[in-house]
Design an enzyme around this catalytic site. Structure first.
Site, PDB file in Angstrom:
ATOM      1  N   HIS A 180     117.857  64.432  79.485  1.00 12.11           N
ATOM      2  CA  HIS A 180     116.812  63.673  79.110  1.00 12.11           C
ATOM      3  C   HIS A 180     116.623  62.604  80.016  1.00 12.11           C
ATOM      4  O   HIS A 180     117.576  61.980  80.636  1.00 12.11           O
ATOM      5  CB  HIS A 180     117.007  63.052  77.727  1.00 12.11           C
ATOM      6  CG  HIS A 180     118.368  62.411  77.487  1.00 12.11           C
ATOM      7  ND1 HIS A 180     119.512  63.045  77.213  1.00 12.11           N
ATOM      8  CD2 HIS A 180     118.898  61.121  77.592  1.00 12.11           C
ATOM      9  CE1 HIS A 180     120.394  62.403  77.112  1.00 12.11           C
ATOM     10  NE2 HIS A 180     120.270  61.125  77.264  1.00 12.11           N
ATOM     11  N   LEU A 181     115.362  62.097  80.497  1.00 12.35           N
ATOM     12  CA  LEU A 181     115.003  60.963  81.235  1.00 12.35           C
ATOM     13  C   LEU A 181     114.765  59.696  80.379  1.00 12.35           C
ATOM     14  O   LEU A 181     113.808  60.013  79.618  1.00 12.35           O
ATOM     15  CB  LEU A 181     113.715  61.342  82.380  1.00 12.35           C
ATOM     16  CG  LEU A 181     113.676  60.455  83.366  1.00 12.35           C
ATOM     17  CD1 LEU A 181     114.762  60.464  84.343  1.00 12.35           C
ATOM     18  CD2 LEU A 181     112.435  60.748  84.207  1.00 12.35           C
ATOM     19  N   HIS A 182     115.489  58.752  80.534  1.00 11.35           N
ATOM     20  CA  HIS A 182     114.844  57.426  79.846  1.00 11.35           C
ATOM     21  C   HIS A 182     113.924  56.747  80.560  1.00 11.35           C
ATOM     22  O   HIS A 182     114.058  56.678  81.740  1.00 11.35           O
ATOM     23  CB  HIS A 182     116.348  56.432  79.796  1.00 11.35           C
ATOM     24  CG  HIS A 182     117.458  56.845  78.946  1.00 11.35           C
ATOM     25  ND1 HIS A 182     117.560  56.659  77.573  1.00 11.35           N
ATOM     26  CD2 HIS A 182     118.324  57.547  79.311  1.00 11.35           C
ATOM     27  CE1 HIS A 182     118.679  56.912  76.986  1.00 11.35           C
ATOM     28  NE2 HIS A 182     119.278  57.664  78.294  1.00 11.35           N
TER      29      HIS A 182
ATOM     30  N   ILE B 140     115.378  56.425  69.291  1.00 11.26           N
ATOM     31  CA  ILE B 140     115.741  56.048  67.756  1.00 11.26           C
ATOM     32  C   ILE B 140     116.090  54.508  68.059  1.00 11.26           C
ATOM     33  O   ILE B 140     116.285  53.836  66.908  1.00 11.26           O
ATOM     34  CB  ILE B 140     116.593  56.801  67.210  1.00 11.26           C
ATOM     35  CG1 ILE B 140     116.460  56.660  65.557  1.00 11.26           C
ATOM     36  CG2 ILE B 140     118.150  56.781  67.516  1.00 11.26           C
ATOM     37  CD1 ILE B 140     116.812  57.903  64.923  1.00 11.26           C
TER      38      ILE B 140
ATOM     39  N   GLY C 190     127.593  58.115  81.184  1.00 11.62           N
ATOM     40  CA  GLY C 190     127.363  57.350  79.760  1.00 11.62           C
ATOM     41  C   GLY C 190     126.506  58.492  78.960  1.00 11.62           C
ATOM     42  O   GLY C 190     125.919  57.872  78.152  1.00 11.62           O
TER      43      GLY C 190
HETATM   44  P1  5GP Z   1     122.268  59.112  76.410  1.00 16.29           P
HETATM   45  O1  5GP Z   1     123.233  58.133  76.123  1.00 16.29           O
HETATM   46  O2  5GP Z   1     122.866  60.464  76.362  1.00 16.29           O
HETATM   47  O3  5GP Z   1     121.860  58.989  77.957  1.00 16.29           O
HETATM   48  O4  5GP Z   1     121.189  58.909  75.588  1.00 16.29           O
HETATM   49  C1  5GP Z   1     120.925  59.516  74.334  1.00 16.29           C
HETATM   50  C2  5GP Z   1     119.861  58.649  73.601  1.00 16.29           C
HETATM   51  O5  5GP Z   1     119.341  59.378  72.439  1.00 16.29           O
HETATM   52  C3  5GP Z   1     120.282  57.388  73.195  1.00 16.29           C
HETATM   53  O6  5GP Z   1     119.415  55.999  73.701  1.00 16.29           O
HETATM   54  C4  5GP Z   1     119.903  57.603  71.801  1.00 16.29           C
HETATM   55  O7  5GP Z   1     119.549  56.214  71.099  1.00 16.29           O
HETATM   56  C5  5GP Z   1     118.943  58.690  71.444  1.00 16.29           C
HETATM   57  N1  5GP Z   1     119.154  59.286  70.358  1.00 16.29           N
HETATM   58  C6  5GP Z   1     120.161  59.816  69.730  1.00 16.29           C
HETATM   59  N2  5GP Z   1     120.015  60.442  68.546  1.00 16.29           N
HETATM   60  C7  5GP Z   1     118.490  60.491  68.480  1.00 16.29           C
HETATM   61  C8  5GP Z   1     117.741  60.858  67.356  1.00 16.29           C
HETATM   62  O8  5GP Z   1     117.987  61.441  66.472  1.00 16.29           O
HETATM   63  N3  5GP Z   1     116.407  60.422  67.812  1.00 16.29           N
HETATM   64  C9  5GP Z   1     115.901  59.762  68.590  1.00 16.29           C
HETATM   65  N4  5GP Z   1     114.747  59.584  68.838  1.00 16.29           N
HETATM   66  N5  5GP Z   1     116.888  59.423  69.651  1.00 16.29           N
HETATM   67  C10 5GP Z   1     118.015  59.643  69.526  1.00 16.29           C
END
Ligand code: 5GP
Ligand code: ZN
Length: 116
Positions: free
Chosen positions: A102-104, A33, A95
């Protein structure tokens, strides 16, 4: 399988909308998002696993499929040759903000290293 309070479990169930790019019986992939680059996809297991720190022997195949899917999606979306990055932020110091693994998959521009 699902955690009632988990954002990504709600996305898998369709309770929260998302832009799907891939789905099979074990994996779901959708657009981030708040993209950090022109291409930013999250690839997640359909079962609730909190983080890479919670990976167990029984998950080896599943995590292999998630990595394979990153490779396939980069090809399908056409940014594999230029290059890309896969990242699994893990726990507080890593972070991680959403506690469903989740894998980015990030690409579409030249990325810098090291990360902050
Ligand atoms: P983290 O910081 O845990 O590695 O990554 C979480 C990711 O989830 C972030 O890049 C953030 O932008 C994404 N994210 C958080 N909430 C949502 C959502 O409601 N929908 C989508 N598509 N992505 C989300
Ligand atoms: Zn979850």
């Amino acid at each position: 399988m699902f955690d009632e309070n988990c954002l990504f479990c709600k996305i898998i169930k369709g309770e929260i909308p998302s832009e799907k790019v891939f789905e099979d019986d074990k994996i779901y992939a959708f657009k981030d998002i708040n993209p950090a680059a022109p291409q930013h996809i999250l690839i997640i297991p359909k079962i609730h696993i909190e983080s890479l720190d919670m990976m167990e022997d029984q998950h080896k195949g599943l995590f292999g499929e998630i990595m394979f899917r990153a490779s396939q999606l980069a090809k399908e979306l056409g940014f594999n040759k230029e290059g890309y990055r896969v990242v699994a932020n893990t726990n507080d110091f890593g972070g991680q903000t959403v506690h469903h693994f989740h894998l980015h998959l990030i690409g579409g521009r030249k990325l810098t290293w090291p990360p902050g």
